[in-house]
Enzyme design. Structure first.
Site, mmCIF file in Angstrom:
data_model
loop_
_atom_site.group_PDB
_atom_site.id
_atom_site.type_symbol
_atom_site.label_atom_id
_atom_site.label_comp_id
_atom_site.label_asym_id
_atom_site.label_seq_id
_atom_site.Cartn_x
_atom_site.Cartn_y
_atom_site.Cartn_z
ATOM 1 N N SER A 102 42.123 35.604 37.690
ATOM 2 C CA SER A 102 43.265 35.412 38.570
ATOM 3 C C SER A 102 44.451 36.253 38.092
ATOM 4 O O SER A 102 44.351 37.471 38.017
ATOM 5 C CB SER A 102 43.606 33.918 38.636
ATOM 6 N N HIS A 127 40.520 36.677 42.507
ATOM 7 C CA HIS A 127 40.572 35.905 43.745
ATOM 8 C C HIS A 127 41.980 35.951 44.312
ATOM 9 O O HIS A 127 42.918 36.389 43.652
ATOM 10 C CB HIS A 127 40.079 34.466 43.568
#
Length: 208
Positions: A102, A127
């Site tokens: 992330s 993501h």
């Protein structure tokens, strides 16, 4: 059980002035090495940004080595670190050991081009920004719009730093996307995968 993160080793050095002791992270900071270990939040971002600004004040031309082992965290905190990396004059080399997920992967790719490294067993996860909101429908809508702004900004910056089309980045971020170190190199997120310390690698060269 005691929190092992509170058990920080101390390093003792001898000099003409006597004996001095440092915690291990302060000693590494003297070598221009900064660690991000754990969540990206306001506290960790403040520490990382302060250390980068301190090292820039010491020597604005000498590189900083930024080691990342992070599951990600707060988007705004990650952007604070990203903006500081771009703002200071020092080139910032990044290295992933363990995991960069992330916001961790976002900061990994934000290093100086040619100086972004992953160790061979590192895991990189991409993501889109996450959001969970409660409250009135109008408030939820505003939060969702803000998350979409973050998403568009991240897509643009991933594309810029990794040399990929924005459409490709958007497809990649649509769901959790897991990469090995070699996958990350091929995707353009890092420039090198190193198994051993390279003598000419600025990221890990000791200061003189």
């Amino acid at each position: 059980m005691r929190d092992t993160m509170n058990l920080i080793p101390m390093v003792v050095e001898q000099s003409a002035r006597g004996e001095r002791s440092f915690d291990i992270f302060s000693r590494l900071l003297r070598e221009r090495i900064i660690f991000l270990n754990g969540q990206v939040d306001d506290n960790s971002a403040a520490l990382v940004c302060a250390q980068m600004l301190h090292l820039e004040a010491e020597n604005p031309k000498k590189e900083i080595a930024f080691y990342i082992n992070s599951p990600g965290g707060v988007v705004s905190s990650g952007f604070a670190i990203y903006d500081t990396m771009q703002f200071i004059k020092c080139p910032v080399a990044t290295l992933c050991l363990g995991t960069a997920a992330s916001m961790g992967s976002f900061l990994l790719m934000a290093g100086e081009r040619g100086m972004r490294v992953a160790l061979p067993n590192a895991s990189i996860i991409l993501h889109q920004p996450l959001g969970g909101f409660q409250g009135q429908a109008s408030d939820i809508e505003r939060h969702a719009q803000n998350v979409m702004r973050h998403k568009r900004r991240m897509i643009r910056l991933y594309a810029e730093h990794c040399g990929r089309a924005e459409e490709d980045v958007e497809r990649t971020l649509d769901r959790d996307f897991f990469m090995t170190a070699e996958d990350a190199r091929e995707w353009g997120l890092v420039d090198h995968v190193y198994r051993r310390r390279a003598g000419d690698l600025p990221l890990i060269a000791p200061s003189s």
